[in-house]
Design a protein around this motif. Structure first.
Motif, PDB file in Angstrom:
ATOM      1  N   CYS A  59       9.719   6.680   7.055  1.00 28.76           N
ATOM      2  CA  CYS A  59      10.563   6.000   6.086  1.00 28.76           C
ATOM      3  C   CYS A  59      10.036   4.607   5.786  1.00 28.76           C
ATOM      4  CB  CYS A  59      12.008   5.912   6.575  1.00 28.76           C
ATOM      5  SG  CYS A  59      12.193   5.234   8.244  1.00 28.76           S
ATOM      6  N   VAL A  60      10.450   4.091   4.630  1.00 34.49           N
ATOM      7  CA  VAL A  60      10.057   2.771   4.174  1.00 34.49           C
ATOM      8  C   VAL A  60      11.312   1.910   4.108  1.00 34.49           C
ATOM      9  CG1 VAL A  60       8.835   1.469   2.395  1.00 34.49           C
ATOM     10  CG2 VAL A  60       8.282   3.863   2.784  1.00 34.49           C
ATOM     11  N   GLN A  61      11.276   0.725   4.720  1.00 34.27           N
ATOM     12  CA  GLN A  61      12.434  -0.165   4.751  1.00 34.27           C
ATOM     13  C   GLN A  61      11.993  -1.605   4.574  1.00 34.27           C
ATOM     14  OE1 GLN A  61      14.204   0.546   8.584  1.00 34.27           O
ATOM     15  NE2 GLN A  61      14.774   2.652   8.124  1.00 34.27           N
ATOM     16  N   ASN A  62      12.940  -2.446   4.099  1.00 30.92           N
ATOM     17  CA  ASN A  62      12.721  -3.886   4.076  1.00 30.92           C
ATOM     18  C   ASN A  62      13.182  -4.502   5.386  1.00 30.92           C
ATOM     19  OD1 ASN A  62      13.469  -3.720   0.694  1.00 30.92           O
ATOM     20  ND2 ASN A  62      11.656  -4.806   1.405  1.00 30.92           N
ATOM     21  N   VAL A  63      12.390  -5.428   5.900  1.00 36.78           N
ATOM     22  CA  VAL A  63      12.742  -6.223   7.077  1.00 36.78           C
ATOM     23  C   VAL A  63      12.985  -7.652   6.597  1.00 36.78           C
ATOM     24  CG1 VAL A  63      11.966  -7.084   9.317  1.00 36.78           C
ATOM     25  CG2 VAL A  63      11.390  -4.758   8.588  1.00 36.78           C
TER      26      VAL A  63
ATOM     27  N   ASN B 132       4.521  -0.036  -3.946  1.00 36.86           N
ATOM     28  CA  ASN B 132       3.703   0.809  -4.794  1.00 36.86           C
ATOM     29  C   ASN B 132       4.471   2.084  -5.141  1.00 36.86           C
ATOM     30  OD1 ASN B 132       3.268   2.695  -2.601  1.00 36.86           O
ATOM     31  ND2 ASN B 132       1.752   1.252  -1.794  1.00 36.86           N
ATOM     32  N   VAL B 133       3.912   2.892  -5.982  1.00 39.87           N
ATOM     33  CA  VAL B 133       4.607   4.084  -6.466  1.00 39.87           C
ATOM     34  C   VAL B 133       4.991   5.001  -5.317  1.00 39.87           C
ATOM     35  CG1 VAL B 133       4.426   6.100  -7.968  1.00 39.87           C
ATOM     36  CG2 VAL B 133       3.417   3.931  -8.674  1.00 39.87           C
ATOM     37  N   GLU B 134       4.115   5.178  -4.377  1.00 36.94           N
ATOM     38  CA  GLU B 134       4.387   6.071  -3.257  1.00 36.94           C
ATOM     39  C   GLU B 134       5.552   5.564  -2.404  1.00 36.94           C
ATOM     40  OE1 GLU B 134       3.724   7.774   0.845  1.00 36.94           O
ATOM     41  OE2 GLU B 134       3.782   5.691   0.164  1.00 36.94           O
ATOM     42  N   GLU B 135       5.643   4.263  -2.190  1.00 40.43           N
ATOM     43  CA  GLU B 135       6.753   3.701  -1.417  1.00 40.43           C
ATOM     44  C   GLU B 135       8.082   3.856  -2.140  1.00 40.43           C
ATOM     45  OE1 GLU B 135       4.392   0.124   0.922  1.00 40.43           O
ATOM     46  OE2 GLU B 135       4.992  -0.156  -1.166  1.00 40.43           O
ATOM     47  N   LEU B 136       8.044   3.864  -3.460  1.00 39.36           N
ATOM     48  CA  LEU B 136       9.263   4.002  -4.247  1.00 39.36           C
ATOM     49  C   LEU B 136       9.745   5.444  -4.347  1.00 39.36           C
ATOM     50  CD1 LEU B 136       8.347   1.613  -7.201  1.00 39.36           C
ATOM     51  CD2 LEU B 136      10.120   1.198  -5.481  1.00 39.36           C
TER      52      LEU B 136
ATOM     53  N   PHE C 173      -3.469   0.890  -4.825  1.00 35.16           N
ATOM     54  CA  PHE C 173      -2.074   0.574  -4.510  1.00 35.16           C
ATOM     55  C   PHE C 173      -1.142   1.716  -4.899  1.00 35.16           C
ATOM     56  CE2 PHE C 173      -3.802  -3.822  -5.386  1.00 35.16           C
ATOM     57  CZ  PHE C 173      -4.012  -4.093  -4.042  1.00 35.16           C
ATOM     58  N   LEU C 174      -1.615   2.918  -4.732  1.00 34.82           N
ATOM     59  CA  LEU C 174      -0.810   4.078  -5.075  1.00 34.82           C
ATOM     60  C   LEU C 174      -0.200   4.750  -3.852  1.00 34.82           C
ATOM     61  CD1 LEU C 174      -3.139   5.559  -7.811  1.00 34.82           C
ATOM     62  CD2 LEU C 174      -0.898   4.545  -8.160  1.00 34.82           C
ATOM     63  N   GLY C 175      -0.757   4.528  -2.677  1.00 35.31           N
ATOM     64  CA  GLY C 175      -0.228   5.191  -1.501  1.00 35.31           C
ATOM     65  C   GLY C 175      -0.497   4.412  -0.243  1.00 35.31           C
ATOM     66  N   ARG C 176       0.215   4.762   0.812  1.00 38.24           N
ATOM     67  CA  ARG C 176       0.140   4.015   2.065  1.00 38.24           C
ATOM     68  C   ARG C 176      -1.246   4.082   2.690  1.00 38.24           C
ATOM     69  NH1 ARG C 176       2.327   6.206   7.759  1.00 38.24           N
ATOM     70  NH2 ARG C 176       2.073   4.327   9.008  1.00 38.24           N
ATOM     71  N   PHE C 177      -1.800   5.253   2.771  1.00 40.08           N
ATOM     72  CA  PHE C 177      -3.087   5.407   3.418  1.00 40.08           C
ATOM     73  C   PHE C 177      -4.213   5.639   2.415  1.00 40.08           C
ATOM     74  CE2 PHE C 177      -0.763   6.584   7.475  1.00 40.08           C
ATOM     75  CZ  PHE C 177      -0.991   5.337   8.027  1.00 40.08           C
ATOM     76  N   ASP C 178      -3.995   5.160   1.188  1.00 38.04           N
ATOM     77  CA  ASP C 178      -5.082   5.149   0.231  1.00 38.04           C
ATOM     78  C   ASP C 178      -5.808   3.821   0.368  1.00 38.04           C
ATOM     79  OD1 ASP C 178      -4.669   7.671  -0.770  1.00 38.04           O
ATOM     80  OD2 ASP C 178      -3.317   7.019  -2.339  1.00 38.04           O
TER      81      ASP C 178
ATOM     82  N   THR D  51       9.423  12.746   4.759  1.00 37.47           N
ATOM     83  CA  THR D  51       9.072  11.400   4.305  1.00 37.47           C
ATOM     84  C   THR D  51      10.155  10.920   3.359  1.00 37.47           C
ATOM     85  OG1 THR D  51       6.706  11.814   4.517  1.00 37.47           O
ATOM     86  CG2 THR D  51       7.356  10.002   3.096  1.00 37.47           C
ATOM     87  N   LEU D  52      10.715   9.733   3.637  1.00 34.03           N
ATOM     88  CA  LEU D  52      11.840   9.195   2.895  1.00 34.03           C
ATOM     89  C   LEU D  52      11.441   7.894   2.222  1.00 34.03           C
ATOM     90  CD1 LEU D  52      14.374   9.693   5.808  1.00 34.03           C
ATOM     91  CD2 LEU D  52      14.024  11.241   3.903  1.00 34.03           C
ATOM     92  N   SER D  53      11.431   7.887   0.900  1.00 30.04           N
ATOM     93  CA  SER D  53      11.085   6.679   0.156  1.00 30.04           C
ATOM     94  C   SER D  53      12.360   5.938  -0.235  1.00 30.04           C
ATOM     95  CB  SER D  53      10.287   7.047  -1.094  1.00 30.04           C
ATOM     96  OG  SER D  53      11.037   7.925  -1.915  1.00 30.04           O
ATOM     97  N   ASP D  54      12.215   4.816  -0.946  1.00 28.22           N
ATOM     98  CA  ASP D  54      13.358   4.011  -1.369  1.00 28.22           C
ATOM     99  C   ASP D  54      13.076   3.446  -2.752  1.00 28.22           C
ATOM    100  OD1 ASP D  54      15.466   2.329  -1.774  1.00 28.22           O
ATOM    101  OD2 ASP D  54      15.200   1.144   0.054  1.00 28.22           O
TER     102      ASP D  54
END
Length: 793
Positions: free
Chosen positions: A639-643, A561-565, A133-138, A576-579
C-alpha cells in the motif's frame, strides 16, 4: 564466461537583510500542492554557460546553489564499470541498488531518501529525461546509455534550484555523452564471472558485454555519432520461497498427505522469527539479453546557433528460472504440494516456483535548438519523447518443469506507455569583465510534460500457452498526468565576494483519465487540477581565493506518480492498494557548506537538513491492518500512504587529492553521517513516530585510490561502506544480515590496467574481493571477476 548470444567571510552587504527577510517569509508560507515532474535545464546541468567566477572542479558552474560531485570518463576507467549506473557507485552519500549485472531496476537513494522512493531522483541523458516516474520499481532508463559513450557524470544534491522540478528533492544526475571532434572509433569487450553461495548452494554466473562507439565531425559543423551496446548477463538468485513461523516458533498448519523431502533449510528472518527456506523462486535467476542503439547528430547552423537530435532504442529479452532445494526419497526435485522433513510440514503453492519471461522494446527521441553566444542573452528549446513500443511480461502459474510445456499464466502489457517533455529557456549572463557588484545573471523558463501509463493484465487458461498467448483481459489500471511550469532564477552579485541566488517555480498540475478494472468492474477516478509553488534562495561568500561558503534553502514538491495513484493489482497471494487522493510530499531543505582548496587537495563539508511533509511511503506487509484494508486471504499487502513528517539531518564530507604523497596518485574519499532520519509525526499510524526512515543508513563512506606509476600502468583500489538500515516501518527488523533485510555493505574492489599502446588497453578487476554477503532485501553479488579489453582507432 558467456559473451554476446567552487570559495567565502561572513559579513552581509547593506540592503541584503531586507531581501533575505522577504524570501524567508516566502519560504515559510504554505504552498498549494502540485504533482511535478520535469526535464533538465541546459544552464543548470552543463558547464557550457559559465555564470561567474572560476569553473568548479566538477565541470559545472561554480555558482550552482548546492553541493555537486562529478566523474569524468577517465576517472570512470579507474573502476570496474559494467553498466552505466556503476558510474555513481562511489559518489558521496549515494546508494545504487544494483542487484546484479544487467539489472533493469538499479534504483538510486541519497541523503534523506531510500530505494523505496526512487521518484526523488532525477536522471538526464544529454538534457533528456531518462527517469521513469510511472512506477515504483521503474528505475532510470540506464539502458539508453552505452558505457563507451559516457563523457562525464555530474550529480547535484537537493531542491535548491528553480530550474529543476520537484523530483530534485533528492538528487539530480546528469550523464553527458561524447561529442566527436573528428573521426572516432572505439569500443570495449568485457566479461565477468561471479561465484555466489547462499543456503549451502553455490554456483557460477557469467556475463559479457560489447560496447562500440563511432563518431565523425565535419568541417561544415555537422557531427554524427552511433553507439551500440550488446550484453548477455545472468543474475544470482534474487529471492527465495520461505515460510515464517509464529512468535512461538510454530509454522502454519497444513492438511493433506505430505511428501517426505530433504533440503529444507532453516534460518532466522529479519524480524528474528524462525524461517524455512525451500529454494530460489519467483523467477529468481534472471538471464537477460539487451541491445541498445543510440544515434546522435548535431549541426552548427551559424556562429551562435546549433541544433542536435538523438534517437535511441533498447531491446530486452529476459528468461527466468528457479531452483528448488527439495528432493524426495528417489532424489527427484519437488516443486509444489505438501511436504515434510519429519519435523515440520509445509504447503508450497503451484505458483511459488513459477518462472517468468519478458520482452521489451523502448524508444527515446530528443531534439534541441540552442544559442551559444557566451555572455549576454541565450535561448534553448528542448523536446523529448520516451515511449515503450512493446512490453510483454509473461508469468506462469505452474512451476518450472510444468511451465516449460506451456499452460496457464498471465501476461502484463505496457505498450504505448511513456512520457513527453518540452522546455523553452532564456538566460542572460554578463561577461567576465562586466561581472561586478550589482549585476545579475538571469534564467527564465517554460516547461511542459505529460505522462501516460496503461498497465493491462490478461489471464491465459490451462489450455493455452502463457509463453505466447495474449489471454483475456482481467485487470487494468491506467492514467495520465501533466504539468506546466514557469520558473525564474536570478544570480545577483551583491558585492565582489557575495552572490545571492533567488528562484521561484510555479506549477500547474493535472491528473486525468485514471481508472481501474478488476473483477469485471471498471472504476473511473475524478480528474485533479492543482497548483504549486517552490521558492529557492542561496547565499554564497568567497572568503578567499581558496574558500567558498554557501547557505542554500529550497522547497521542492514531489507528487504521486500514476502507479501510486491508480495501481490496484490483485493476484492469488497478494494485493496492491493505491490511493487516488494521495498528497504531495513537500521538502523544505537547507544546506550549509564550505569548500576549501589547497595546491593538491580539495575538501567540502556540508551540513544538511531535510524536513518532508506528507512523505510518500510504500510498504509491503503481511498484516492487512497496516494497509487499512478489510480484505483478507492474501499473504502479502502492498500500500501507498502519506506520512505526516519526516526529518533528516546530517553532515557530509568529500575530499580529493592529486599527487599528494606520490606522483601519479589520485585519492577520493567521502563520509556521511545522519544525526537523525526519523518519522516525527504521523496521525494515521502513530506507531511509526520516532522510528528511522526506511532504507536510509546512518553512515555511508567511500574511498578510491588510483596510481599510475608510468604511462602504461594503472593500479586502483576502491572501497565503499553503508551502515545497516531498516526495511520495516516500525523498525522491527532486528536481524538485517539475511535475505529480506537491509544490511551493512562493506565492499573492496580492485582493478589493474596495462596500456599496450594508445589504441589498446587490457584491464583485470575484481569486485567484492572478500566475498562479503550484503542485502538490500535481495542479495547483492558475490565475488566477481572482470576482464576488459578496450580499443580505439
Amino acid at each position: 564466461m558467456p559473451f554476446p548470444s567552487l570559495p567565502i567571510q561572513l559579513q552581509a552587504p547593506p540592503g541584503v537583510a531586507l531581501h533575505l527577510l522577504a524570501w524567508a517569509a516566502a519560504f515559510a508560507a504554505p504552498c498549494t500542492q502540485a504533482l511535478a515532474q520535469g526535464v533538465a535545464s541546459d544552464a543548470e546541468l552543463t558547464p557550457v554557460i559559465v555564470v561567474t567566477g572560476t569553473a568548479s572542479h566538477t565541470g559545472l558552474p561554480a555558482s550552482l546553489p548546492s553541493a555537486t560531485a562529478s566523474k569524468t570518463a577517465e576517472q570512470l576507467r579507474e573502476q570496474n564499470l559494467f553498466n552505466p549506473e556503476d558510474a555513481l557507485q562511489y559518489m558521496p552519500n549515494t546508494t545504487v541498488r544494483k542487484r546484479y549485472l544487467g539489472d533493469r531496476n538499479a534504483l538510486l537513494a541519497g541523503r534523506s531518501f531510500g530505494t523505496l522512493q526512487p521518484s526523488r531522483a532525477l536522471v538526464y541523458l544529454d538534457g533528456y529525461l531518462i527517469s521513469n516516474f510511472l512506477g515504483r520499481f521503474d528505475a532510470p532508463r540506464w539502458n539508453m546509455v552505452s558505457p563507451e559513450a559516457i563523457a562525464r557524470v555530474d550529480m547535484l544534491y537537493g531542491p535548491y534550484s528553480a530550474l529543476l522540478p520537484g523530483n530534485s528533492i533528492g538528487s539530480t544526475v546528469s550523464v553527458s555523452q561524447r561529442v566527436p571532434k573528428g573521426f572516432e572509433a572505439s569500443g570495449r569487450l568485457i566479461g565477468s564471472q561471479q561465484r555466489f553461495s547462499q543456503y549451502g548452494h553455490a554456483d557460477n554466473f557469467g556475463s559479457g558485454q560489447l560496447s562500440l562507439h563511432l563518431g565523425q565531425a565535419l568541417a561544415s559543423g555537422l557531427w554524427l555519432s552511433a553507439d551500440l551496446n550488446h550484453q548477455d548477463a545472468t543474475s544470482q538468485p534474487m529471492q527465495y520461497a520461505t515460510v515464517t513461523a509464529a512468535a512461538n516458533g510454530s509454522f502454519p498448519a497444513t492438511s493433506g498427505t505430505a511428501t517426505r523431502v530433504t533440503g529444507i533449510v532453516y534460518d532466522t528472518e529479519p524480524k528474528g522469527l524462525r524461517r524455512a527456506v525451500f529454494g530460489a523462486n519467483a523467477g529468481a535467476i534472471d538471464h537477460t539479453v539487451q541491445d541498445t542503439l543510440n544515434l546522435r547528430a548535431g549541426q552548427k547552423l551559424s556562429a551562435t546557433l546549433e541544433a542536435s537530435a538523438m534517437a535511441s532504442w533498447w531491446h530486452n529479452d529476459t528468461h527466468t528460472r528457479d531452483q528448488s532445494f527439495l528432493r524426495d526419497a528417489s532424489g527427484a526435485t519437488v516443486w509444489s504440494g505438501v511436504v515434510t522433513d519429519g519435523s515440520n510440514s509445509f504447503s508450497i503453492p503451484l505458483a511459488s516456483f513459477a518462472p517468468a519471461n519478458r520482452t521489451e522494446l523502448h524508444q527515446q527521441l530528443g531534439a534541441s535548438l540552442k544559442t551559444r553566444r557566451g555572455p549576454g542573452w541565450n535561448a534553448s528549446l528542448v523536446l523529448s519523447s520516451y515511449r515503450i513500443l512493446d512490453d510483454a511480461a509473461r508469468q506462469a502459474n505452474n512451476p518450472d518443469p510444468v511451465a516449460a510445456q506451456g499452460g496457464a499464466g498471465s501476461v502484463t502489457r505496457r505498450d504505448g506507455t511513456g512520457w513527453q517533455t518540452a522546455e523553452a529557456q532564456a538566460t542572460w549572463t554578463p561577461s567576465a569583465d562586466d561581472w561586478t557588484a550589482g549585476r545579475h545573471s538571469l534564467a527564465f523558463g517554460l516547461h511542459r510534460n505529460t505522462y501516460h501509463l496503461d498497465n493491462a493484465v490478461a489471464n491465459v487458461g490451462a489450455d493455452g500457452d502463457w509463453r505466447s498467448d495474449e489471454g483475456t483481459r482481467s485487470q487494468d489500471y491506467q492514467g495520465r498526468t501533466s504539468v506546466t511550469a514557469l520558473y525564474a532564477q536570478d544570480g545577483w552579485r551583491l558585492a565582489d565576494d557575495w552572490k545571492l541566488t533567488l528562484g521561484w517555480r510555479e506549477e500547474w498540475f493535472k491528473a486525468y483519465d485514471g481508472s481501474q478494472l478488476a473483477s469485471g468492474m471498471s472504476v473511473p477516478y475524478d480528474d485533479r487540477s492543482l497548483r504549486g509553488h517552490s521558492p529557492k534562495a542561496a547565499l554564497a561568500y568567497q572568503a578567499s581565493d581558496s574558500l567558498l561558503l554557501k547557505l542554500s534553502l529550497g522547497r521542492g514538491v514531489r507528487f504521486p506518480n500514476v502507479e501510486e495513484l491508480y495501481n490496484g493489482t490483485v493476484t492469488a497471494t497478494s494485493q496492491t492498494l493505491s490511493d487516488p487522493n494521495l498528497q504531495a510530499e513537500t521538502s523544505d531543505a537547507m544546506e550549509l557548506s564550505a569548500e576549501q582548496e589547497w595546491e593538491h587537495q580539495r575538501l567540502r563539508v556540508s551540513l544538511f537538513r531535510d524536513a518532508v511533509k506528507n512523505a510518500i511511503l510504500r510498504q509491503s506487509t503481511s498484516d492487512a491492518a497496516v494497509c487499512k484494508t478489510t480484505a483478507t486471504g492474501a499473504s502479502s499487502y502492498t500500500c501507498v500512504q502519506n506520512v505526516d513528517r519526516v526529518k533528516t539531518q546530517g553532515v557530509e564530507l568529500a575530499w580529493s587529492a592529486q599527487d599528494l604523497w606520490l606522483s601519479g596518485l589520485a585519492l577520493d574519499a567521502s563520509f556521511a553521517h545522519n544525526f537523525q532520519s526519523k518519522v516525527t509525526a504521523n496521525r494515521n499510524d502513530p506507531a511509526m513516530v520516532g522510528k528511522s526512515w526506511l532504507r536510509v543508513p546512518r553512515q555511508r563512506a567511500t574511498l578510491q585510490a588510483s596510481w599510475r606509476p608510468e604511462a602504461h600502468w594503472l593500479l586502483a583500489v576502491s572501497w565503499r561502506y553503508e551502515g545497516r538500515a531498516y526495511n520495516d516501518a516500525y523498525n522491527l527488523d532486528v536481524n538485517p544480515n539475511v535475505y529480506g533485510g537491509v544490511s551493512q555493505v562493506r565492499q573492496l574492489d580492485l582493478r589493474s590496467a596495462y596500456r599496450f599502446s594508445p589504441q589498446l588497453e587490457l584491464a583485470l578487476g575484481v569486485n567484492n574481493v572478500a566475498d562479503q554477503p550484503a542485502y538490500q532485501s535481495h542479495p547483492y553479488p558475490g565475488r566477481t571477476l572482470f576482464a576488459e579489453l578496450r580499443f580505439s582507432l
